[in-house]
Design a protein around this motif. Structure first.
Motif, PDB file in Angstrom:
ATOM      1  N   CYS A   1       2.619   1.599  -3.442  1.00 47.45           N
ATOM      2  CA  CYS A   1       1.680   2.142  -4.444  1.00 47.45           C
ATOM      3  C   CYS A   1       1.626   3.662  -4.333  1.00 47.45           C
ATOM      4  CB  CYS A   1       0.281   1.570  -4.250  1.00 47.45           C
ATOM      5  SG  CYS A   1       0.156  -0.174  -4.623  1.00 47.45           S
TER       6      CYS A   1
ATOM      7  N   THR B   1       0.828  -1.213   0.000  1.00 45.47           N
ATOM      8  CA  THR B   1       0.000   0.000   0.000  1.00 45.47           C
ATOM      9  C   THR B   1       0.856   1.254   0.000  1.00 45.47           C
ATOM     10  OG1 THR B   1      -0.197  -0.155   2.406  1.00 45.47           O
ATOM     11  CG2 THR B   1      -2.009  -1.065   1.097  1.00 45.47           C
TER      12      THR B   1
ATOM     13  N   PRO C   1      -3.030  -0.142  -6.875  1.00 39.49           N
ATOM     14  CA  PRO C   1      -2.612  -1.468  -6.393  1.00 39.49           C
ATOM     15  C   PRO C   1      -2.572  -2.520  -7.503  1.00 39.49           C
ATOM     16  CG  PRO C   1      -4.175  -0.492  -4.863  1.00 39.49           C
ATOM     17  CD  PRO C   1      -4.120   0.414  -6.072  1.00 39.49           C
TER      18      PRO C   1
END
Length: 111
Positions: A60, A57, A67
């Motif tokens: 990203c 996460t 994602p």
């Protein structure tokens, strides 16, 4: 057995003649080490995030990717490395020398 000695010497002489006819680099028995191709440029940032152990996460966000895109890039990187897992991918990246620059950059930043 005494008649096999002249034959061995004859074979050795013939081998020296054959070997002498080729350049040393063609006859050298040591394997030629080929440098592996560098990682594709669009996968370098993904490799850097993985090498730091950044959670997906956060990676990203850092890379401004969705994602799904990040997941595809990780899969593509693993395919380039011939790896079935991220751990295997890391080991392959180290063997290929792909992580040297990323590790040096991290240590220069104090990380």
């Amino acid at each position: 057995m005494s008649d096999s000695t002249p034959r061995k010497e004859s074979h050795a002489h013939g081998l020296r003649l054959v070997v002498g006819a080729f350049p040393d680099e063609l006859v050298d028995p040591r394997p030629v080490r080929q440098l592996p191709a560098p990682p594709p440029p669009h996968l370098v940032p993904v490799l850097a995030e993985l090498s730091r152990g950044t959670p997906d996460t956060v990676a990203c966000r850092n890379l401004h990717m969705s994602p799904r895109t990040y997941s595809r890039r990780v899969a593509e990187l693993l395919e380039c490395l011939g790896a079935e897992s991220r751990f295997q991918g890391g080991a392959q990246a180290v063997r290929r020398g792909w992580l040297v620059g990323a590790c040096l950059a991290d240590s220069a930043e104090g990380g």
